[in-house]
Design a protein around this motif. Structure first.
Motif, PDB file in Angstrom:
ATOM      1  N   LEU A  18     -30.296  51.345 -30.640  1.00 26.91           N
ATOM      2  CA  LEU A  18     -29.284  50.290 -30.720  1.00 26.91           C
ATOM      3  C   LEU A  18     -29.218  49.494 -29.421  1.00 26.91           C
ATOM      4  N   THR A  19     -29.408  50.167 -28.291  1.00 28.67           N
ATOM      5  CA  THR A  19     -29.409  49.472 -27.001  1.00 28.67           C
ATOM      6  C   THR A  19     -30.571  48.484 -26.920  1.00 28.67           C
ATOM      7  N   ARG A  20     -31.739  48.897 -27.389  1.00 29.10           N
ATOM      8  CA  ARG A  20     -32.894  47.994 -27.392  1.00 29.10           C
ATOM      9  C   ARG A  20     -32.672  46.819 -28.333  1.00 29.10           C
ATOM     10  N   MET A  21     -31.986  47.073 -29.446  1.00 29.83           N
ATOM     11  CA  MET A  21     -31.723  45.987 -30.396  1.00 29.83           C
ATOM     12  C   MET A  21     -30.818  44.923 -29.779  1.00 29.83           C
ATOM     13  N   LEU A  22     -29.866  45.357 -28.952  1.00 27.31           N
ATOM     14  CA  LEU A  22     -28.972  44.385 -28.307  1.00 27.31           C
ATOM     15  C   LEU A  22     -29.741  43.417 -27.420  1.00 27.31           C
ATOM     16  N   SER A  24     -32.861  42.470 -27.997  1.00 27.40           N
ATOM     17  CA  SER A  24     -33.957  41.805 -28.704  1.00 27.40           C
ATOM     18  C   SER A  24     -33.480  40.915 -29.856  1.00 27.40           C
ATOM     19  N   VAL A  25     -32.386  41.283 -30.519  1.00 33.48           N
ATOM     20  CA  VAL A  25     -31.949  40.483 -31.669  1.00 33.48           C
ATOM     21  C   VAL A  25     -31.021  39.358 -31.223  1.00 33.48           C
ATOM     22  N   ARG A  26     -31.001  38.299 -31.993  1.00 35.14           N
ATOM     23  CA  ARG A  26     -30.121  37.158 -31.708  1.00 35.14           C
ATOM     24  C   ARG A  26     -28.953  37.098 -32.678  1.00 35.14           C
ATOM     25  N   GLN A  27     -29.178  37.587 -33.887  1.00 35.85           N
ATOM     26  CA  GLN A  27     -28.124  37.612 -34.872  1.00 35.85           C
ATOM     27  C   GLN A  27     -27.577  39.044 -35.007  1.00 35.85           C
ATOM     28  N   LEU A  28     -26.361  39.115 -35.508  1.00 37.22           N
ATOM     29  CA  LEU A  28     -25.716  40.393 -35.812  1.00 37.22           C
ATOM     30  C   LEU A  28     -25.541  41.289 -34.587  1.00 37.22           C
ATOM     31  N   THR A  29     -25.465  40.705 -33.413  1.00 32.76           N
ATOM     32  CA  THR A  29     -25.237  41.532 -32.220  1.00 32.76           C
ATOM     33  C   THR A  29     -23.874  42.211 -32.275  1.00 32.76           C
ATOM     34  N   LYS A  33     -23.139  46.215 -31.781  1.00 36.04           N
ATOM     35  CA  LYS A  33     -22.173  46.735 -30.805  1.00 36.04           C
ATOM     36  C   LYS A  33     -21.158  47.659 -31.464  1.00 36.04           C
ATOM     37  N   VAL A  34     -20.706  47.280 -32.655  1.00 32.90           N
ATOM     38  CA  VAL A  34     -19.739  48.108 -33.376  1.00 32.90           C
ATOM     39  C   VAL A  34     -20.368  49.453 -33.759  1.00 32.90           C
ATOM     40  N   LEU A  35     -21.614  49.426 -34.218  1.00 35.90           N
ATOM     41  CA  LEU A  35     -22.306  50.659 -34.580  1.00 35.90           C
ATOM     42  C   LEU A  35     -22.475  51.572 -33.365  1.00 35.90           C
ATOM     43  N   GLN A  36     -22.848  51.001 -32.238  1.00 36.24           N
ATOM     44  CA  GLN A  36     -23.037  51.800 -31.033  1.00 36.24           C
ATOM     45  C   GLN A  36     -21.714  52.365 -30.526  1.00 36.24           C
ATOM     46  N   ARG A  37     -20.672  51.548 -30.584  1.00 33.43           N
ATOM     47  CA  ARG A  37     -19.356  52.018 -30.151  1.00 33.43           C
ATOM     48  C   ARG A  37     -18.852  53.142 -31.055  1.00 33.43           C
ATOM     49  N   SER A  38     -19.086  53.000 -32.348  1.00 34.94           N
ATOM     50  CA  SER A  38     -18.690  54.040 -33.298  1.00 34.94           C
ATOM     51  C   SER A  38     -19.476  55.319 -33.070  1.00 34.94           C
TER      52      SER A  38
END
Length: 238
Positions: A18-22, A24-29, A33-38
């Motif tokens: 999830l950290t790497r996705m933050l 690399s992705v432009r949409q749905l960040t 973040k919500v998934l990682q926080r959860s």
């Protein structure tokens, strides 16, 4: 099948992903973040134990803070300490402290393991040979090398080295093959790795019991019912 050892590596690997996705992705960040926080909230005890989160003194018992998750990951050759190097997103000095603490706790547990009756702890006492009759030049003989038993630290370091070199993917086969090489660690590993990661296996046992103990079989004794459930749950071992 060993399941408990995969809990900690899965949580840390998912957080790393999830950290790497933050980055690399432009949409749905926001979703990421919500998934990682959860994830960090649900498994906060794991993140605190590996030094990625701070412990709140007023929060009481943190979820998944039991050390068995770290012990089981270490004692599974598929994970060993690899998760610490790859998925613990912390400074190197934090990783070093976590590693030292984990190894110290493991060695302490190894020393407290009680061996089953009839098993050997690797420190078998050898009977001394009868004293020889004194004779001329008796003192010239070389002294025999005494057997040096391996300490918990030596055994643990040897296991980590072997686990990092072998490609064995079956945890049970690995320990069956090395049970005599790491005797203290083996008995501790069997205690830790035998814990199921979820309650599903226990729930299946009760389900089998309900299917066997039907109204038309109400005269079954407790011993017979126990044996039937045992056979039903272990048919895959045939």
């Amino acid at each position: 099948m060993v399941t408990i050892s995969a809990a900690l590596p899965c949580v840390l690997s998912l957080n790393n992903h999830l950290t790497r996705m933050l980055n690399s992705v432009r949409q749905l960040t926001g979703l990421v973040k919500v998934l990682q926080r959860s994830l960090k909230h649900r498994f906060k005890g794991i993140f605190v134990n590996v030094g990625m989160e701070e412990s709140d003194e007023h929060s009481g018992q943190l979820p998944f803070s039991e050390t068995i998750y770290m012990f089981s990951a270490l004692l599974d050759p598929n994970f060993c300490l690899f998760w610490l190097d790859h998925d613990v997103l912390a400074a190197e000095d934090v990783k070093r402290k976590v590693k030292e603490k984990l190894l110290d706790m493991t060695m302490s547990e190894m020393e407290n393991v009680s061996f089953p009756v009839g098993s050997s702890s690797g420190e078998d006492e050898q009977e001394e040979p009868p004293a020889k009759t004194a004779h001329l030049f008796m003192g010239y003989h070389k002294k025999k090398k005494q057997h040096v038993t391996s300490s918990a630290m030596t055994e643990l370091n040897a296991y980590i080295k072997v686990a990092s070199e072998e490609d064995e993917t079956d945890c049970i086969k690995f320990w069956s093959r090395h049970m005599k090489d790491f005797q203290k660690l083996y008995h501790f590993a069997m205690r830790v790795l035998g814990v199921p990661a979820t309650s599903a296996p226990v729930e299946r046992v009760f389900s089998h019991g309900g299917l066997i103990m039907r109204p038309n079989r109400s005269r079954l004794t407790a011993n017979t019912l126990s044996n039937l459930i045992f056979l039903k749950c272990n048919t895959v071992l045939e």
